[in-house]
Motif scaffolding. Structure first.
Motif, mmCIF file in Angstrom:
data_model
loop_
_atom_site.group_PDB
_atom_site.id
_atom_site.type_symbol
_atom_site.label_atom_id
_atom_site.label_comp_id
_atom_site.label_asym_id
_atom_site.label_seq_id
_atom_site.Cartn_x
_atom_site.Cartn_y
_atom_site.Cartn_z
ATOM 1 N N ILE A 153 0.840 -1.196 0.000
ATOM 2 C CA ILE A 153 0.000 0.000 0.000
ATOM 3 C C ILE A 153 0.877 1.250 0.000
ATOM 4 N N PRO A 154 0.657 2.178 -0.927
ATOM 5 C CA PRO A 154 1.426 3.425 -0.910
ATOM 6 C C PRO A 154 1.249 4.176 0.401
ATOM 7 N N VAL A 155 2.332 4.754 0.888
ATOM 8 C CA VAL A 155 2.307 5.466 2.162
ATOM 9 C C VAL A 155 1.249 6.563 2.168
ATOM 10 N N SER A 156 1.025 7.177 1.015
ATOM 11 C CA SER A 156 0.059 8.278 0.928
ATOM 12 C C SER A 156 -1.369 7.834 1.232
ATOM 13 N N LYS A 157 -1.647 6.541 1.110
ATOM 14 C CA LYS A 157 -2.996 6.039 1.331
ATOM 15 C C LYS A 157 -3.215 5.550 2.760
ATOM 16 N N ILE A 158 -2.150 5.501 3.555
ATOM 17 C CA ILE A 158 -2.242 4.990 4.919
ATOM 18 C C ILE A 158 -2.567 6.126 5.881
ATOM 19 N N GLY A 159 -3.413 5.838 6.864
ATOM 20 C CA GLY A 159 -3.731 6.830 7.872
ATOM 21 C C GLY A 159 -4.967 7.648 7.555
ATOM 22 N N GLU A 160 -5.582 7.403 6.393
ATOM 23 C CA GLU A 160 -6.815 8.104 6.058
ATOM 24 C C GLU A 160 -7.972 7.536 6.881
ATOM 25 N N SER A 161 -9.014 8.284 6.997
ATOM 26 C CA SER A 161 -10.215 7.823 7.698
ATOM 27 C C SER A 161 -11.206 7.283 6.672
ATOM 28 N N PHE A 162 -11.697 6.053 6.902
ATOM 29 C CA PHE A 162 -12.579 5.409 5.937
ATOM 30 C C PHE A 162 -13.940 5.121 6.557
ATOM 31 N N ALA A 163 -14.974 5.333 5.767
ATOM 32 C CA ALA A 163 -16.326 4.968 6.188
ATOM 33 C C ALA A 163 -16.537 3.500 5.834
ATOM 34 N N LYS A 164 -16.520 2.645 6.839
ATOM 35 C CA LYS A 164 -16.608 1.207 6.603
ATOM 36 C C LYS A 164 -18.049 0.765 6.361
ATOM 37 N N GLU A 165 -18.175 -0.243 5.485
ATOM 38 C CA GLU A 165 -19.487 -0.794 5.156
ATOM 39 C C GLU A 165 -19.560 -2.232 5.669
ATOM 40 N N PRO A 166 -20.748 -2.703 6.048
ATOM 41 C CA PRO A 166 -20.875 -4.010 6.714
ATOM 42 C C PRO A 166 -20.826 -5.200 5.754
ATOM 43 N N PHE A 167 -19.681 -5.423 5.135
ATOM 44 C CA PHE A 167 -19.515 -6.612 4.309
ATOM 45 C C PHE A 167 -18.122 -7.177 4.507
ATOM 46 N N CYS A 168 -17.980 -8.433 4.116
ATOM 47 C CA CYS A 168 -16.706 -9.138 4.191
ATOM 48 C C CYS A 168 -16.096 -9.194 2.803
ATOM 49 N N PHE A 169 -14.807 -8.918 2.712
ATOM 50 C CA PHE A 169 -14.098 -8.904 1.442
ATOM 51 C C PHE A 169 -13.044 -10.004 1.436
ATOM 52 N N HIS A 170 -12.803 -10.552 0.243
ATOM 53 C CA HIS A 170 -11.770 -11.573 0.062
ATOM 54 C C HIS A 170 -11.175 -11.416 -1.328
ATOM 55 N N VAL A 171 -9.839 -11.479 -1.413
ATOM 56 C CA VAL A 171 -9.187 -11.471 -2.720
ATOM 57 C C VAL A 171 -8.127 -12.562 -2.733
ATOM 58 N N SER A 172 -8.087 -13.314 -3.836
ATOM 59 C CA SER A 172 -7.128 -14.403 -3.988
ATOM 60 C C SER A 172 -7.257 -14.927 -5.410
ATOM 61 N N ARG A 173 -6.643 -16.068 -5.662
ATOM 62 C CA ARG A 173 -6.971 -16.849 -6.854
ATOM 63 C C ARG A 173 -8.055 -17.825 -6.400
ATOM 64 N N PRO A 174 -9.314 -17.529 -6.653
ATOM 65 C CA PRO A 174 -10.402 -18.269 -6.004
ATOM 66 C C PRO A 174 -10.393 -19.772 -6.256
ATOM 67 N N ALA A 175 -9.852 -20.197 -7.409
ATOM 68 C CA ALA A 175 -9.861 -21.623 -7.719
ATOM 69 C C ALA A 175 -8.700 -22.374 -7.074
ATOM 70 N N ASP A 176 -7.779 -21.666 -6.460
ATOM 71 C CA ASP A 176 -6.680 -22.301 -5.737
ATOM 72 C C ASP A 176 -7.262 -22.957 -4.491
ATOM 73 N N LYS A 177 -7.144 -24.276 -4.391
ATOM 74 C CA LYS A 177 -7.788 -24.984 -3.275
ATOM 75 C C LYS A 177 -7.266 -24.514 -1.925
ATOM 76 N N GLY A 178 -6.031 -24.047 -1.879
ATOM 77 C CA GLY A 178 -5.475 -23.580 -0.616
ATOM 78 C C GLY A 178 -6.190 -22.363 -0.063
ATOM 79 N N LYS A 179 -6.816 -21.568 -0.931
ATOM 80 C CA LYS A 179 -7.482 -20.341 -0.468
ATOM 81 C C LYS A 179 -8.821 -20.608 0.193
ATOM 82 N N ASN A 180 -9.357 -21.828 -0.007
ATOM 83 C CA ASN A 180 -10.526 -22.265 0.773
ATOM 84 C C ASN A 180 -11.790 -21.466 0.477
#
Length: 334
Positions: A153-180
């Protein structure tokens, strides 16, 4: 100092974690005045100009390359990237016995074992991975350095205030069995939380497999491959990030999500939990209820680790800090 980076195995995914690690190390070392060459085997290469040849990942043509490099003047280092789905005793047995040169029987485990004494320094990303190298391969601890991965993450993007939304996020290679991912989706179905999944698939069959799993569940959304900027925006918005992997080396995406304010659900298997200083919910990746209840707990706000977690990650695992550990080790390889 002149260093060669060699990736020992092929990859077809744009999101190769090993490639990202190597490029991050290259950038950090070059900022400290070290010249790093990414080796392309189609180029004519004067190998004797390199003080150190650093290999990434075990398997592929690692053994052949190390045996050739052993005849050169440069020192040899290896970041083996051991994302094991077996115990250390089983890894040790595979390393010592799963191969026989006379019968032309090879395995990536046995090849790694055979070249272990030609490596001047091993680089592990966690104490867990270090244990596979020391106990599984029998390498002296003085020849192993833990270099944690840094977030991108670029340093310029760290420390900002974010309005969080009530959802769960996931990023991976979804078909990789290890990612479950199937169990994560099953948890979203059972516990009815909103889940957004990102990450590329290799072909239409993998995409159909994924879309069939989420069909009829409007609370589950698949984005496909996304750019870094889109990815960062989802980190900013998501209240929770989940990585309930069956096996995982570090879980770089979870680090990035944490530094942008997500609460983290992480597998209790392997090394990833070492990065979060008891400020993440650990789950049994084989248990849908363990995954689901942890995500619901964080979405409800009953447990809060942020912003303390973001501050800890941003300070402990910055590129500057992680590069310094690597840099000092490279200067002292004997």
């Amino acid at each position: 100092m002149n260093i060669a980076f060699v990736k020992s195995t092929p990859h077809i995914s744009r999101a190769s974690g090993v490639k990202q690690q190597a490029l991050s190390w290259k950038h950090g070392l070059e900022e400290k005045g070290i010249h790093v060459t990414l080796i392309n085997c189609w180029d004519d290469i004067d190998w004797n100009i390199f003080d150190i040849i650093l290999f990434f990942e075990y398997g592929g043509y690692l053994r052949d390359f190390v045996e050739l490099a052993d005849k050169l003047k440069g020192k040899i280092a290896l970041a083996p990237i051991i994302d094991a789905d077996v115990s250390i005793p089983k890894f040790k047995i595979a390393a010592k016995y799963l191969g026989a040169d006379k019968l032309r029987l090879h395995s990536k485990f046995h090849d790694l074992y055979l070249i272990r004494n030609k490596i001047n320094m091993f680089y592990a990303r966690s104490q867990y991975e270090k244990s596979f190298i020391s106990k599984g391969l029998g390498v002296e601890e003085s020849k192993i350095t833990i270099v944690p991965l840094s977030y991108r993450i670029p340093v310029s993007k760290i420390g900002e205030s974010f309005a969080k939304e009530p959802f769960c996020f996931h990023v991976s290679r979804p078909a990789d069995k290890g990612k479950n991912v199937p169990r994560l989706i099953a948890a979203a179905k059972k516990y009815k939380f909103d889940l957004v999944i990102a990450g590329g698939v290799n072909d239409e069959n993998q995409k159909k497999w994924l879309m069939d799993m989420i069909a009829g569940y409007p609370n589950i959304k698949y984005l496909g491959y996304v750019t870094d900027e889109v990815l960062y925006n989802y980190y900013r918005k998501a209240k929770v990030f989940a990585l309930p992997s069956i096996y995982e080396g570090v879980g770089l995406a979870a680090l990035e999500a944490a530094v942008l304010g997500c609460e983290i659900v992480i597998t209790n298997v392997g090394g990833p939990k070492e990065y979060f200083n008891n400020m993440a919910e650990l789950v049994n990746p084989y248990d849908i209820d363990s995954i689901g209840t942890a995500i619901i707990k964080l979405l409800s706000g009953n447990v809060v680790h942020q912003p303390s977690l973001a501050t800890y990650i941003s300070e402990k695992f910055s590129q500057e800090q992680c590069t310094l550990t690597l840099y000092n080790s490279l200067l002292n390889i004997t």
